[in-house]
Design a protein around this motif. Structure first.
Motif, short mmCIF file in Angstrom:
data_model
loop_
_atom_site.label_atom_id
_atom_site.label_comp_id
_atom_site.label_asym_id
_atom_site.label_seq_id
_atom_site.Cartn_x
_atom_site.Cartn_y
_atom_site.Cartn_z
N PRO A 26 -30.32 1.75 13.02
CA PRO A 26 -31.28 1.08 12.15
C PRO A 26 -32.15 0.06 12.88
O PRO A 26 -33.30 -0.12 12.54
N TYR A 27 -31.61 -0.56 13.91
CA TYR A 27 -32.33 -1.62 14.60
C TYR A 27 -33.33 -1.07 15.61
O TYR A 27 -34.26 -1.76 15.99
N ALA A 28 -33.15 0.16 16.02
CA ALA A 28 -34.09 0.79 16.95
C ALA A 28 -35.43 1.08 16.28
O ALA A 28 -36.42 1.34 16.96
N PHE A 29 -35.49 1.02 14.96
CA PHE A 29 -36.75 1.23 14.25
C PHE A 29 -37.67 0.02 14.30
O PHE A 29 -38.85 0.13 13.98
N ILE A 30 -37.16 -1.14 14.68
CA ILE A 30 -37.97 -2.36 14.63
C ILE A 30 -39.17 -2.28 15.57
O ILE A 30 -40.29 -2.61 15.17
N LEU A 31 -38.97 -1.83 16.80
CA LEU A 31 -40.08 -1.76 17.74
C LEU A 31 -41.15 -0.77 17.29
O LEU A 31 -42.34 -1.11 17.33
N PRO A 32 -40.80 0.45 16.86
CA PRO A 32 -41.86 1.33 16.33
C PRO A 32 -42.56 0.76 15.09
O PRO A 32 -43.76 0.98 14.91
N GLU A 33 -41.82 0.03 14.25
CA GLU A 33 -42.46 -0.61 13.09
C GLU A 33 -43.52 -1.60 13.55
O GLU A 33 -44.63 -1.63 13.00
N ILE A 34 -43.19 -2.38 14.57
CA ILE A 34 -44.14 -3.36 15.09
C ILE A 34 -45.34 -2.68 15.71
O ILE A 34 -46.50 -3.06 15.45
N LEU A 35 -45.10 -1.64 16.50
CA LEU A 35 -46.21 -0.95 17.18
C LEU A 35 -47.13 -0.24 16.19
O LEU A 35 -48.36 -0.35 16.29
N CYS A 36 -46.57 0.48 15.25
CA CYS A 36 -47.41 1.19 14.27
C CYS A 36 -48.13 0.20 13.36
O CYS A 36 -49.31 0.41 13.02
N GLY A 37 -47.47 -0.88 12.98
CA GLY A 37 -48.12 -1.90 12.17
C GLY A 37 -49.26 -2.58 12.92
O GLY A 37 -50.30 -2.91 12.32
N THR A 38 -49.10 -2.76 14.21
CA THR A 38 -50.17 -3.33 15.03
C THR A 38 -51.36 -2.39 15.08
O THR A 38 -52.51 -2.83 15.01
N TRP A 39 -51.09 -1.10 15.16
CA TRP A 39 -52.19 -0.12 15.16
C TRP A 39 -52.95 -0.15 13.84
O TRP A 39 -54.18 -0.01 13.81
N VAL A 40 -52.25 -0.33 12.74
CA VAL A 40 -52.92 -0.43 11.44
C VAL A 40 -53.89 -1.60 11.47
O VAL A 40 -55.07 -1.48 11.11
N TRP A 41 -53.42 -2.73 11.91
CA TRP A 41 -54.24 -3.93 11.94
C TRP A 41 -55.43 -3.77 12.87
O TRP A 41 -56.56 -4.13 12.53
N ILE A 42 -55.22 -3.23 14.06
CA ILE A 42 -56.30 -3.04 15.04
C ILE A 42 -57.35 -2.06 14.52
O ILE A 42 -58.56 -2.31 14.63
#
Length: 153
Positions: A26-42
């Motif tokens: 479950p905790y390995a999903f945190i980094l992809p969440e951050i990266l994909c969320g950053t792409w949304v914002w950018i």
């Protein structure tokens, strides 16, 4: 003569700390969440935010979720949880609530994408909004996976 009983092994799973965070489901999903969320914002920022009411909410959700997830990742990496069971509840509630917020943001971003199809900068903004919608739904899926996978450890 007193007999010594063997130490009882704890059946409670331990929370990961350090690099083990990236290897635990479950905790390995945190980094992809951050990266994909950053792409949304950018990607939304690159469109000059043509629909401020719709895309403002999407940017707020993506940026605040990214920052809170980053703080959560740092706290797991440095072991601030001290293997407390309360952290599992906090993690699950945060990711569940964020999944709901991200779903609303992804739907609003899809609406902005449809509305940008006939706009003045149609091809470029439509493509950027389409990519932002894609990443918003992927991020929503990651938050949902994270929220529910905590219960199946």
């Amino acid at each position: 003569m007193a007999s010594a009983s063997p130490p009882v092994a704890s059946t409670q799973p331990t929370l990961p700390s350090g690099p083990a965070v990236f290897k635990t489901v479950p905790y390995a999903f945190i980094l992809p969440e951050i990266l994909c969320g950053t792409w949304v914002w950018i990607l939304i920022s690159a469109t000059s935010v043509s629909f401020p009411l719709l895309q403002g909410w999407v940017m707020y959700v993506s940026l605040s979720s990214c920052l809170i997830s980053l703080l959560l990742l740092i706290s797991y990496l440095f072991g601030f949880h001290k293997n407390s069971e309360n952290w599992k509840v906090l993690d699950s509630l945060y990711h569940g609530a964020t999944a709901i917020l991200y779903m609303s943001a992804a739907v609003l971003q899809a609406n902005a994408t449809i509305r940008s199809e006939l706009g003045p900068n149609s091809p470029l903004y439509y493509q950027l909004n389409s990519a932002a919608s894609f990443f918003a739904f992927i991020t929503t899926f990651l938050y949902i996976l994270h929220a529910f996978s905590i219960y199946y450890q």
